[in-house]
Design an enzyme around this catalytic site. Structure first.
Site, PDB file in Angstrom:
ATOM      1  N   SER A  40      48.743 -13.899  -0.870  1.00 24.55           N
ATOM      2  CA  SER A  40      49.733 -14.480  -1.830  1.00 24.55           C
ATOM      3  C   SER A  40      49.878 -13.634  -3.146  1.00 24.55           C
ATOM      4  CB  SER A  40      49.168 -15.879  -2.052  1.00 24.55           C
ATOM      5  OG  SER A  40      49.764 -16.481  -3.390  1.00 24.55           O
TER       6      SER A  40
ATOM      7  N   TYR B  72      42.213 -21.501  -4.329  1.00 22.08           N
ATOM      8  CA  TYR B  72      43.308 -20.721  -3.560  1.00 22.08           C
ATOM      9  C   TYR B  72      43.335 -19.270  -4.013  1.00 22.08           C
ATOM     10  CZ  TYR B  72      47.870 -19.982  -1.698  1.00 22.08           C
ATOM     11  OH  TYR B  72      49.160 -19.557  -0.953  1.00 22.08           O
TER      12      TYR B  72
END
Length: 366
Positions: free
Chosen positions: A241, A254
């Site tokens: 990501s 995350y």
């Protein structure tokens, strides 16, 4: 967030950006402006001025007043940047492929088998569909059932699997080898998120997100990589990501798991070359920005209202499959306009903090 990850040139679209920053356009124009007869220079001048007038309307900025000398200076700058850009892209590609100039050989798509974790929905589902369209057989590892649209496709094989469990992954891997064959492609796509401040994060969820987003990569690779190493042929895709590079408030979990995914990819790449002498086992890491998928559906509207430009699953799945089809390893940052963010940790600390402060304030308004 969007103002940081998107430059104004993003408005142009990748095709037009590539055209503008192509040395095959700026080079001849520069040559014509500086060396051609007056008649040709007059024609080129009008072309350059028309381009200069077109760009502001696309970028929603006031039109500039360009003289021919200014246009020549701009062309020189664009030509130099385009050469540097092309050289950088070429070096990146060669370096990512163990310094090989050509694509990996020995691939025959109808005879290849891919494993996709989290392939029943979101980006994973789109990846599966595109791989099948390419002729591959695909094994889907997921705790969710396949969508009905995929159930009758003979090239898609579903294996219920909890990727956070090494035992569950081992059982699924045995079944895949027995029923389908040895996979040559592994796409670690499964991921979860739930924005929450550090002090509010329960231990149970913390352990779960690290297991899904990071530890599962070890479990799947330990099962499927040995055969790839034996043949010196394969491709492992790690879906990370943009959060690998920039940690956001309420997303420490995350961001940490995606930074771990990036570190996993980098170590895996190095081990394949230096521990296992298998440089033709390709590795690709993918860094998408926010994507409108079921994973963040609950927060999608809030993100868009705050100015974040959401990617579609298609915008992520398409380049991943194109990378596999190219038979080359690499790093994909999606959108490409956010590529510069990958170097943030090399920036001066004061500049990093300014960026994090801006991103933090923006994200907390969601």
């Amino acid at each position: 967030m969007s103002s940081i990850l998107y430059s104004p040139l993003h408005e142009l679209g990748p095709s037009l950006r590539d055209l503008i920053f192509s040395p095959f356009l700026s080079g001849p124009l520069l040559l014509a402006v500086t060396q051609a007869p007056d008649t040709v220079r007059h024609i080129v001048r009008h072309i350059v001025l028309n381009i200069a007038r077109t760009l502001p309307s696309l970028l929603h900025t006031p039109p500039p007043s360009f003289s021919l000398s200014t246009a020549t200076t701009v062309l020189r700058a664009i030509f130099a940047l385009s050469i540097i850009r092309r050289l950088n892209q070429a070096l990146n590609s060669v370096a990512a492929n163990s310094w090989h100039l050509t694509a990996s050989k020995g691939w025959d798509w109808p005879n290849e088998i891919a494993v996709v974790t989290g392939g029943s929905s979101g980006i994973g589902k789109l990846i599966v569909e595109k791989l099948v369209a390419l002729g591959l057989r695909v094994a889907v590892l997921d705790i969710q059932d396949l969508p009905k649209s995929m159930e009758k496709d003979a090239r898609i094989h579903f294996f219920r699997c909890d990727v956070t469990s090494s035992e569950s992954v081992a059982e699924a891997a045995d079944a895949i080898r027995r029923e389908v064959g040895h996979p040559s492609i592994l796409i670690n796509n499964a991921g979860i998120t739930s924005p929450m401040a550090i002090l509010k994060m329960p231990e149970s969820y913390l352990r779960k997100i690290f297991a899904v987003n990071s530890l599962s990569h070890w479990f799947t690779v330990q099962q499927f990589l040995p055969h790839m190493i034996e043949l010196n042929k394969g491709h492992v895709v790690t879906v990370a990501s943009i959060a690998s590079f920039v940690a956001l408030p309420t997303a420490a979990d995350y961001s940490a798991t995606k930074a771990a995914a990036l570190a996993f990819h980098e170590s895996l790449t190095s081990e394949l070359k230096h521990c296992y002498q298998a440089p033709n086992v390709l590795t690709t890491v993918v860094h998408p920005n926010f994507v409108r998928t079921p994973l963040i559906e609950e927060w999608s509207d809030h993100l868009e209202k705050s100015g974040v430009r959401m990617l579609t699953g298609e915008q992520v799945a398409e380049p991943i499959v194109a990378q596999i089809k190219s038979r080359r390893a690499g790093q994909l940052i999606i959108p490409r306009s956010a590529t510069f963010i990958s170097g943030i940790r090399g920036w001066p600390t004061w500049l990093q903090e300014l960026i994090r402060d801006a991103v933090g304030r923006s994200s907390l308004k969601l």
